[in-house]
Scaffold this active site. Structure first.
Site, PDB file in Angstrom:
ATOM      1  N   GLU A   1       5.036  -6.011   2.468  1.00 37.30           N
ATOM      2  CA  GLU A   1       4.774  -6.901   0.859  1.00 37.30           C
ATOM      3  C   GLU A   1       4.368  -5.479  -0.241  1.00 37.30           C
ATOM      4  O   GLU A   1       3.775  -5.500  -0.732  1.00 37.30           O
ATOM      5  CB  GLU A   1       4.043  -7.552   1.195  1.00 37.30           C
ATOM      6  CG  GLU A   1       2.623  -6.989   2.045  1.00 37.30           C
ATOM      7  CD  GLU A   1       1.675  -8.169   2.048  1.00 37.30           C
ATOM      8  OE1 GLU A   1       2.406  -9.397   2.666  1.00 37.30           O
ATOM      9  OE2 GLU A   1       0.506  -7.910   2.098  1.00 37.30           O
TER      10      GLU A   1
ATOM     11  N   GLY B   1       0.815  -1.091  -0.276  1.00 36.27           N
ATOM     12  CA  GLY B   1      -0.028  -0.229  -0.048  1.00 36.27           C
ATOM     13  C   GLY B   1       0.884   1.899  -0.225  1.00 36.27           C
ATOM     14  O   GLY B   1       0.062   2.043  -0.143  1.00 36.27           O
TER      15      GLY B   1
ATOM     16  N   TYR C   1     -10.292   2.679 -11.161  1.00 35.51           N
ATOM     17  CA  TYR C   1     -10.460   4.115 -10.147  1.00 35.51           C
ATOM     18  C   TYR C   1     -10.427   5.236 -10.938  1.00 35.51           C
ATOM     19  O   TYR C   1     -10.574   6.023 -10.156  1.00 35.51           O
ATOM     20  CB  TYR C   1      -9.120   4.037  -9.445  1.00 35.51           C
ATOM     21  CG  TYR C   1      -9.040   1.866  -9.253  1.00 35.51           C
ATOM     22  CD1 TYR C   1     -10.434   1.502  -8.517  1.00 35.51           C
ATOM     23  CD2 TYR C   1      -7.836   1.382  -9.686  1.00 35.51           C
ATOM     24  CE1 TYR C   1      -9.818   0.159  -8.439  1.00 35.51           C
ATOM     25  CE2 TYR C   1      -7.590   0.533  -9.014  1.00 35.51           C
ATOM     26  CZ  TYR C   1      -8.299   0.143  -8.149  1.00 35.51           C
ATOM     27  OH  TYR C   1      -8.036  -1.343  -8.156  1.00 35.51           O
TER      28      TYR C   1
ATOM     29  N   CYS D   1     -15.655  -1.195 -26.109  1.00 30.39           N
ATOM     30  CA  CYS D   1     -16.700  -0.075 -26.315  1.00 30.39           C
ATOM     31  C   CYS D   1     -17.497  -0.363 -24.682  1.00 30.39           C
ATOM     32  O   CYS D   1     -18.701  -0.854 -24.498  1.00 30.39           O
ATOM     33  CB  CYS D   1     -18.303  -1.467 -27.457  1.00 30.39           C
ATOM     34  SG  CYS D   1     -17.414  -1.375 -28.595  1.00 30.39           S
ATOM     35  N   GLU D   2     -16.505   0.449 -23.873  1.00 27.43           N
ATOM     36  CA  GLU D   2     -17.194   1.039 -22.989  1.00 27.43           C
ATOM     37  C   GLU D   2     -16.617   2.962 -22.175  1.00 27.43           C
ATOM     38  O   GLU D   2     -15.523   2.886 -23.239  1.00 27.43           O
ATOM     39  CB  GLU D   2     -16.482   0.383 -21.614  1.00 27.43           C
ATOM     40  CG  GLU D   2     -16.422  -0.673 -21.368  1.00 27.43           C
ATOM     41  CD  GLU D   2     -17.983  -0.829 -20.101  1.00 27.43           C
ATOM     42  OE1 GLU D   2     -18.551   0.052 -20.218  1.00 27.43           O
ATOM     43  OE2 GLU D   2     -18.746  -1.908 -20.487  1.00 27.43           O
TER      44      GLU D   2
ATOM     45  N   ARG E   1       3.327  -1.729  -5.917  1.00 29.02           N
ATOM     46  CA  ARG E   1       3.886  -0.313  -6.305  1.00 29.02           C
ATOM     47  C   ARG E   1       4.570   0.355  -6.734  1.00 29.02           C
ATOM     48  O   ARG E   1       5.373   1.194  -6.875  1.00 29.02           O
ATOM     49  CB  ARG E   1       2.369   0.312  -5.879  1.00 29.02           C
ATOM     50  CG  ARG E   1       1.771   1.369  -7.001  1.00 29.02           C
ATOM     51  CD  ARG E   1       0.931   2.373  -6.366  1.00 29.02           C
ATOM     52  NE  ARG E   1      -0.338   1.499  -5.828  1.00 29.02           N
ATOM     53  CZ  ARG E   1      -1.446   1.058  -6.188  1.00 29.02           C
ATOM     54  NH1 ARG E   1      -1.374   1.562  -7.533  1.00 29.02           N
ATOM     55  NH2 ARG E   1      -2.314   0.212  -5.753  1.00 29.02           N
TER      56      ARG E   1
HETATM   57  C1  LIG Z   1      -1.913  -6.028  -3.678  1.00 25.50           C
HETATM   58  C2  LIG Z   1      -1.419  -6.840  -2.332  1.00 25.50           C
HETATM   59  C3  LIG Z   1       0.136  -5.708  -1.881  1.00 25.50           C
HETATM   60  C4  LIG Z   1       0.641  -4.550  -3.228  1.00 25.50           C
HETATM   61  O1  LIG Z   1      -0.057  -3.976  -3.095  1.00 25.50           O
HETATM   62  P1  LIG Z   1       0.845  -2.110  -3.452  1.00 25.50           P
HETATM   63  O2  LIG Z   1      -0.232  -1.441  -3.226  1.00 25.50           O
HETATM   64  O3  LIG Z   1       1.142  -2.510  -5.089  1.00 25.50           O
HETATM   65  O4  LIG Z   1       1.616  -2.256  -2.728  1.00 25.50           O
HETATM   66  C5  LIG Z   1      -0.005  -6.312  -0.696  1.00 25.50           C
HETATM   67  N1  LIG Z   1      -0.438  -7.334   0.048  1.00 25.50           N
HETATM   68  C6  LIG Z   1      -1.673  -7.730   0.011  1.00 25.50           C
HETATM   69  C7  LIG Z   1      -2.248  -8.930   0.287  1.00 25.50           C
HETATM   70  C8  LIG Z   1      -2.298  -7.387  -1.207  1.00 25.50           C
HETATM   71  O5  LIG Z   1      -3.534  -7.399  -2.046  1.00 25.50           O
END
Ligand SMILES: *Cc1c(COP(=O)(O)O)cnc(C)c1O
Length: 421
Positions: A270, A229, A312, A339-340, A273
């Site tokens: 984890e 995230g 989004y 076609c959207e 992005r």
């Molecule tokens: C999608 C996801 C991530 C990675 O999210 P980013 O926004 O790319 O950092 C990490 N952990 C879980 C469980 C996810 O679903």
């Protein structure tokens, strides 16, 4: 700030030649930039003993990219059997693999256990369904009203993920009763977040839950996983995430925990992005113009290549190759052919005049870009290229073909006679 000036300087002189050689459209990823960001992430958490990043495979599930992650010493966060298989194919095994899924099947849990991966359970009801309880097990925690989330992932109370606060002790007790001896705690409650303090609060929250569960059950925690995230600035002028601050403050919190309890869990992350997002572009060619109530620029890619603007309303910066410094004196919608009406890469965007044949560069497509594409409307997904550090360009995924699209169709249907006629 979209695409870095270094990436631009590496790509700009060769872009026309690359487009000529491989054809458009394509996503192109920048190896040097990905490696730089990977090293920056490690440096930011250098003060945290045994910190480890598990790259979120879903962000850019290409073995060539995952190989770069393995080089950096990263593990892999997987959430499906194909993602486990991809990680395995680039050499990951055992605790290099973390499996975070939800609404999980027994087959998925078995696939994680088969590679010796870390099972991150989304719910307490999964405990009796785990085919064989591993030594090390983790739960995803959902803080509910204790935290506010953000737009993409939703508010924790409305989010389908994780174990609720009042279930968390029971979850670990159930896992321990089935034989687990080592424990992890995970959460993932935001997406594309740019505020460093949010992540520091998340680490603080995880350590608080660790204290509560440890005190209730007399167990220790091998790790806490602060999830992904981490945000990137998609818009010009937006400030990036102060990752160094997150690393410093996390180190301080863990040291405080160690002083109090005589040990500290490892810290895992984890991110997807943050690591690859800024280091990819979608390159597409202008093929049509149309002038009705608005001005439209039609390009040869569509939302099958990049869903984020369509689903989004996400902003992706757009530049026109060779016209980076030209005045933005037209306001256009840049559109694909699906076609959207949400098949638009940019809406009412001031851009320089775009001519047919111009290369239009859509920035920050290195995560949740190609991977998220679908083939609705028979719109196929494009190729992926990798710009190597030595200046060579490799095609690391070909474009989909008609044969790929037809591969699952049963022209001779498989039949089941359900009653005697
Ligand atoms: C999608 C996801 C991530 C990675 O999210 P980013 O926004 O790319 O950092 C990490 N952990 C879980 C469980 C996810 O679903």
């Amino acid at each position: 700030m979209p695409m870095s000036s270094e990436f631009h300087q590496r790509l700009s002189p060769i872009l026309a030649e690359v487009a000529e050689a491989f054809g458009t459209p394509f996503h192109l990823y920048d190896e040097a930039g990905i490696r730089d960001t990977g090293r920056r992430l490690q440096a930011a958490f250098a003060g945290v003993p045994d910190f480890r990043e598990y790259y979120a495979v879903k962000a850019l599930p290409n073995p060539r990219i995952l190989g770069l992650m393995a080089d950096l010493g990263f593990g892999f966060d997987c959430s499906s059997i194909p993602e486990i298989e991809l990680a395995r194919r680039v050499g990951a095994s055992g605790e290099d693999v973390l499996f975070t899924s939800n609404n999980t099947t027994r087959e998925e849990m078995a696939a994680c256990l088969a590679v010796g991966g870390i099972l991150n359970l989304d719910d307490v009801t999964l405990v009796p369904k785990v085919p064989r309880m591993p030594d090390l097990v983790c739960f995803r925690y959902n803080p509910g009203p204790r935290r506010t989330g953000n737009a993409i992932i939703g508010n924790p109370v409305e989010a389908k993920y994780g174990v609720s606060h009042d279930q968390v002790v029971d979850a670990y007790r159930a896992a321990r009763d089935r034989g687990a001896t080592r424990f992890g705690l995970h959460t993932m409650i935001c997406s594309n977040e740019l505020e460093a303090g949010y992540f520091v609060e998340t680490v603080r929250m995880l350590l608080e839950v660790v204290r509560e569960v440890s005190d209730a059950l007399g167990i220790r925690f091998a790790f806490v996983n602060m999830g992904g995230g981490l945000g990137i600035p998609y818009e010009p002028g937006q400030a990036g995430l102060d990752l160094e601050r997150v690393g410093r403050d996390a180190a301080r919190l863990l040291a405080g925990f160690a002083a109090e309890r005589g040990y500290a869990p490892r810290l895992l992350m984890e991110s997807g992005r943050f690591v690859t997002g800024p280091h990819g572009v979608l390159v597409t060619r202008c093929i049509n113009h149309k002038h009705i109530y608005r001005e439209y620029v039609g390009v040869d890619a569509c939302m099958s290549a990049l869903m984020r603007p369509g689903i989004y309303g996400a902003y992706h910066h757009v530049t026109v190759h060779g016209k980076e410094d030209a005045p933005a004196d037209t306001v256009v919608d840049v559109v694909g052919a699906l076609c959207e009406n949400n098949d638009k890469f940019a809406v009412q965007r001031p851009l320089p005049r775009i001519d047919e044949g111009d290369l239009v560069v859509i920035h920050d497509t290195g995560a949740h870009g190609h991977a998220m594409g679908f083939t609705y409307n028979g719109r196929l997904r494009p190729q992926e290229l990798l710009l190597r550090e030595d200046g060579t360009v490799e095609r690391i995924r070909r474009a989909e073909t008609l044969a790929d699209h037809f591969a699952t169709l049963e022209f001779e249907p498989k039949k089941l006679a359900t009653r005697d006629l």
